[in-house]
Design a protein around this motif. Structure first.
Motif, PDB file in Angstrom:
ATOM      1  N   GLU A 121     -23.209  -8.729 -27.046  1.00 21.99           N
ATOM      2  CA  GLU A 121     -22.198  -8.960 -28.065  1.00 21.99           C
ATOM      3  C   GLU A 121     -22.200 -10.423 -28.504  1.00 21.99           C
ATOM      4  O   GLU A 121     -22.049 -11.340 -27.679  1.00 21.99           O
ATOM      5  N   THR A 133     -11.431  -7.832 -23.256  1.00 18.50           N
ATOM      6  CA  THR A 133     -11.460  -7.016 -22.033  1.00 18.50           C
ATOM      7  C   THR A 133     -11.385  -5.537 -22.378  1.00 18.50           C
ATOM      8  O   THR A 133     -12.093  -4.703 -21.789  1.00 18.50           O
ATOM      9  N   THR A 136     -14.695  -4.329 -23.670  1.00 15.97           N
ATOM     10  CA  THR A 136     -15.651  -4.214 -22.560  1.00 15.97           C
ATOM     11  C   THR A 136     -15.415  -2.938 -21.771  1.00 15.97           C
ATOM     12  O   THR A 136     -16.364  -2.237 -21.372  1.00 15.97           O
ATOM     13  N   ARG A 140     -17.818   0.342 -20.910  1.00 17.65           N
ATOM     14  CA  ARG A 140     -18.076   0.724 -19.524  1.00 17.65           C
ATOM     15  C   ARG A 140     -17.772   2.199 -19.296  1.00 17.65           C
ATOM     16  O   ARG A 140     -18.390   2.848 -18.450  1.00 17.65           O
ATOM     17  N   SER A 146     -22.105  -4.803 -20.512  1.00 19.31           N
ATOM     18  CA  SER A 146     -22.068  -5.699 -21.677  1.00 19.31           C
ATOM     19  C   SER A 146     -22.145  -7.146 -21.225  1.00 19.31           C
ATOM     20  O   SER A 146     -21.730  -7.493 -20.119  1.00 19.31           O
ATOM     21  N   TRP A 148     -21.242 -10.864 -23.241  1.00 21.17           N
ATOM     22  CA  TRP A 148     -20.706 -11.478 -24.455  1.00 21.17           C
ATOM     23  C   TRP A 148     -21.281 -12.885 -24.585  1.00 21.17           C
ATOM     24  O   TRP A 148     -21.316 -13.654 -23.627  1.00 21.17           O
ATOM     25  N   VAL A 161     -14.659 -11.941 -19.227  1.00 20.83           N
ATOM     26  CA  VAL A 161     -15.546 -10.787 -19.070  1.00 20.83           C
ATOM     27  C   VAL A 161     -16.948 -11.331 -18.791  1.00 20.83           C
ATOM     28  O   VAL A 161     -17.177 -12.545 -18.884  1.00 20.83           O
ATOM     29  N   SER A 163     -19.972 -12.972 -19.470  1.00 19.32           N
ATOM     30  CA  SER A 163     -20.222 -13.731 -20.700  1.00 19.32           C
ATOM     31  C   SER A 163     -21.057 -14.964 -20.399  1.00 19.32           C
ATOM     32  O   SER A 163     -21.171 -15.406 -19.267  1.00 19.32           O
TER      33      SER A 163
END
Length: 483
Positions: A121, A133, A136, A140, A146, A148, A161, A163
């Motif tokens: 992302e 969140t 995400t 899931r 994922s 970010w 998250v 990232s």
């Protein structure tokens, strides 16, 4: 989409349909490619760094992709992610929608063997921690992990998250990891330099995983709640924390043993003190009993009538300590260090009023260490305690028990303003029985100095040092109250 070729990917060498980039870029006539969302015409573009991408033609309708208000920077970051994912060995598609339409991945990287799927992302626009969140979690639920990404200086959601913050060093032709990838070295976490392709290669092969650090991050950026690291570094952190916990337990056990040893020594000292203080109190009691076989001495009379604060001290003993006391007949005994003994109804000393810290030694120290000491003012109490702290030899192991009373200020004290004499050549008088007697500085404190105060006529202040009376004839006489 192309009407004949199918889906067209700008980041693939053959566009995913066995065509060259020249087939769509500046082609004449223009290639018939449209948006997969709104079917509006699109055209090929190339960024300054050479990245290829597609953009909506003017007057695009209000489709979901167009509503994103996607900037060129955002679009280029998506292409960088797609290219890096492809270089890392994954299959990458842009703008992939969930089967139920609940989310859309900017770049969906998948295992060519079908083993996993991961959304990459590109998040440049502001977003709350709660929103990122929630997005995400939606992915899931469909077994899509994922990561970010942002290339902004301080994205506020970083670490909320899984990232990573990216940056492109000056002169470099690729993005590198600036924040979010760390390793444990010794006692804390340090940043790991890596390219975007290296990061994705490690993430796709599970060589790095997300982790919540339990020790400090040492690199200069802010601490993050979630980072990427290799499993062996998580184990290293756990081992380090366990070592620290063992060291803490050993250290606390050692300190506890030292404290017990210290307390045992103090208990032995207290036991010896109990004996010596009991002996000192018995001797003081015997001296008081002997003094009571005679008429009260002059020092007793003076202390009882003229020693300011004695009445308040006796009242304090009665009200707060439930001890009915009087001024002892043994007033003037050196064992009280110039203070006034306050004895109970059996003649046992219960407290000493206003002892002189400069005279606490020998028998006086043994006795005063076990008795309550009452002072006419807080300043006197502080003066005594400060002196005992300086002279460690004459300070009990648990300190003195001291209290003070608020003694009313007399007219003479008001005249002097409570200040002390600092004159180089003081002119002293001693005030005894409302009369002034000649006095002078002395090397030693005499018996009268414990009961009376000297005053300097030059400055009007109290003389705090040793002094002695030099004559028995008053220099001035005022009426004396009847006793």
């Amino acid at each position: 989409m192309h009407a004949e070729w199918g889906t067209v990917f700008a980041h693939l060498p053959d566009l995913g349909c066995e065509r060259s980039w020249e087939a769509v870029w500046k082609a004449r006539p223009p290639a018939r490619i449209t948006c997969v969302e709104c079917q509006h015409p699109m055209y090929a573009k190339t960024s300054r760094s050479g990245l290829r991408f597609f953009a909506h033609a003017p007057h695009a309708p209000d489709c979901e992709i167009a509503r994103q208000g996607e900037s060129e920077a955002h679009h280029l970051l998506k292409l960088e992610l797609a290219s890096a994912a492809r270089d890392a060995g994954a299959h990458a598609e842009l703008e992939v929608r969930a089967p139920d339409g609940s989310w859309r991945a900017h770049v969906l990287a998948t295992d060519p063997g079908g083993g996993w799927a991961m959304a990459l992302e590109a998040q440049l626009a502001p977003i709350t921690a709660a929103d990122i969140t929630a997005r995400t979690e939606k992915m899931r639920e469909h077994d899509v992990a994922s990561i970010w990404f942002s290339d902004r200086p301080r994205p506020p959601w970083l670490g909320t998250v899984p990232s990573v913050r990216l940056e492109q060093p000056e002169g470099a032709g690729h993005l590198t990891v600036a924040e979010g990838l760390v390793k444990f070295t010794g006692r804390g976490w340090n940043a790991v330099p890596a390219s975007l392709t290296q990061l994705l290669t490690w993430a796709f092969t599970h060589r790095i995983v997300t982790h919540t650090p339990r020790t400090a991050l040492r690199y200069p950026q802010r601490p993050l709640a979630t980072v990427w690291t290799a499993p062996q570094y998580i184990t290293a952190e756990t081992d380090h924390l366990e070592d620290e916990e063992r060291e803490r337990r050993v250290r606390e056990a050692r300190l506890a043993a030292l404290q017990r040893e210290k307390e045992n020594k103090r208990e032995k000292i207290r036991a010896r003190n109990k004996v010596t203080r009991a002996k000192a109190l018995a001797e003081a009691t015997a001296a008081e009993q002997a003094a009571r076989t005679q008429l009260p001495g002059r020092l007793w009379q003076v202390a009882r009538v003229f020693r300011l604060g004695v009445d308040q001290a006796l009242a304090k003993l009665a009200d707060e300590h439930d001890v009915s006391a009087t001024v002892g007949f043994s007033t003037g005994d050196p064992r009280y260090a110039g203070g006034v003994p306050l004895v109970d109804e059996h003649g046992v000393p219960a407290a000493v009023f206003d002892p002189d810290p400069g005279r606490v030694r020998g028998e006086a120290f043994l006795l005063l260490a076990g008795l309550l000491l009452i002072f006419p003012r807080k300043a006197n109490q502080r003066r005594f305690e400060n002196a005992s702290n300086i002279k460690k030899k004459h300070r009990p192991i648990d300190g003195y028990r001291t209290e003070y009373v608020e003694t009313p200020v007399t007219g003479a004290a008001r005249a002097g303003g409570g200040r002390s004499c600092t004159c180089a050549t003081p002119r002293l008088v001693a005030k005894i029985h409302n009369a002034e007697y000649p006095a002078e500085p002395s090397e030693q404190m005499g018996p009268a100095t414990a009961l009376f105060r000297a005053q300097c006529r030059a400055c009007g202040g109290k003389y705090e040092k040793a002094w002695r009376r030099t004559g028995s004839t008053p220099t001035s006489q005022t009426s004396c109250p009847e006793t």
